[in-house]
Motif scaffolding. Structure first.
Motif, PDB file in Angstrom:
ATOM      1  N   LYS A  55     -17.111  29.156 -35.521  1.00  0.00           N
ATOM      2  CA  LYS A  55     -16.779  27.847 -34.998  1.00  0.00           C
ATOM      3  C   LYS A  55     -16.783  27.626 -33.676  1.00  0.00           C
ATOM      4  N   PHE A  56     -16.885  26.311 -33.138  1.00  0.00           N
ATOM      5  CA  PHE A  56     -17.098  26.165 -31.855  1.00  0.00           C
ATOM      6  C   PHE A  56     -15.497  25.411 -31.563  1.00  0.00           C
ATOM      7  N   ILE A  57     -14.904  25.903 -30.424  1.00  0.00           N
ATOM      8  CA  ILE A  57     -13.558  25.234 -29.853  1.00  0.00           C
ATOM      9  C   ILE A  57     -13.919  24.932 -28.592  1.00  0.00           C
ATOM     10  N   GLN A  58     -13.386  23.533 -28.195  1.00  0.00           N
ATOM     11  CA  GLN A  58     -13.648  23.118 -26.853  1.00  0.00           C
ATOM     12  C   GLN A  58     -12.290  23.705 -26.232  1.00  0.00           C
ATOM     13  N   VAL A  59     -12.855  24.266 -24.840  1.00  0.00           N
ATOM     14  CA  VAL A  59     -11.627  25.101 -24.266  1.00  0.00           C
ATOM     15  C   VAL A  59     -11.396  24.572 -23.103  1.00  0.00           C
ATOM     16  N   ARG A 113     -16.372  27.464 -26.565  1.00  0.00           N
ATOM     17  CA  ARG A 113     -16.538  28.921 -27.044  1.00  0.00           C
ATOM     18  C   ARG A 113     -16.600  29.045 -28.566  1.00  0.00           C
ATOM     19  N   VAL A 114     -17.328  30.015 -28.932  1.00  0.00           N
ATOM     20  CA  VAL A 114     -17.620  30.517 -30.483  1.00  0.00           C
ATOM     21  C   VAL A 114     -16.616  31.218 -30.891  1.00  0.00           C
ATOM     22  N   MET A 115     -15.934  30.942 -31.937  1.00  0.00           N
ATOM     23  CA  MET A 115     -14.735  31.799 -32.331  1.00  0.00           C
ATOM     24  C   MET A 115     -14.960  31.853 -33.925  1.00  0.00           C
ATOM     25  N   ARG A 116     -15.500  33.081 -34.280  1.00  0.00           N
ATOM     26  CA  ARG A 116     -15.691  33.239 -36.014  1.00  0.00           C
ATOM     27  C   ARG A 116     -16.515  32.290 -36.380  1.00  0.00           C
ATOM     28  N   ILE A 125     -20.527  28.186 -23.972  1.00  0.00           N
ATOM     29  CA  ILE A 125     -21.540  27.211 -23.450  1.00  0.00           C
ATOM     30  C   ILE A 125     -20.982  26.064 -22.770  1.00  0.00           C
ATOM     31  N   ILE A 126     -21.458  25.714 -21.830  1.00  0.00           N
ATOM     32  CA  ILE A 126     -21.378  24.267 -20.921  1.00  0.00           C
ATOM     33  C   ILE A 126     -22.115  23.190 -21.589  1.00  0.00           C
TER      34      ILE A 126
END
Length: 113
Positions: A106-110, A101-104, A93-94
């Motif tokens: 949790k959110f990670i700023q990519v 990005r949703v990873m398991r 999501i922007i």
């Protein structure tokens, strides 16, 4: 950076609410949520109003996770985000100038746009 006991406060609010009132959390975007392990005890959507969000720094991932896992929403001066719970693992999501990005769960700023 300061830590806040946001989830403890929300659980207390859950005890005090009447009928099906929504819970609203007003939080400092630059504070960590110290008690994330209590998130499993929240079973209602949390509406999060974030203070201090700047386009050049993005949104704190703890608050994205809190809204995502409760089916809630994030509100900043520049954007209202209602669809976090619709994101599947690996989707992005922007928000402002950042991609998360949703990873398991949790959110990670990519990236920064």
């Amino acid at each position: 950076e300061q830590e806040e006991n946001d989830i403890e406060a929300l659980l207390k609010g859950l005890e005090l609410r009447k009928n099906n009132e929504e819970l609203i959390l007003i939080a400092d975007n630059y504070s960590d949520v110290r008690d994330m392990e209590l998130l499993v005890d929240l079973n209602v959507p949390i509406r999060i109003v974030l203070a201090g969000v700047r386009k050049d720094l993005g949104v704190h991932e703890d608050y994205l996770e809190l809204a995502y896992k409760t089916g809630g929403s994030i509100h900043t001066l520049g954007q209202d985000i209602f669809n976090l719970m619709d994101l599947l693992d690996g989707e992005s999501i922007i928000i402002g100038k950042y991609e998360y990005r949703v990873m398991r769960g949790k959110f990670i700023q990519v990236s920064k746009l």
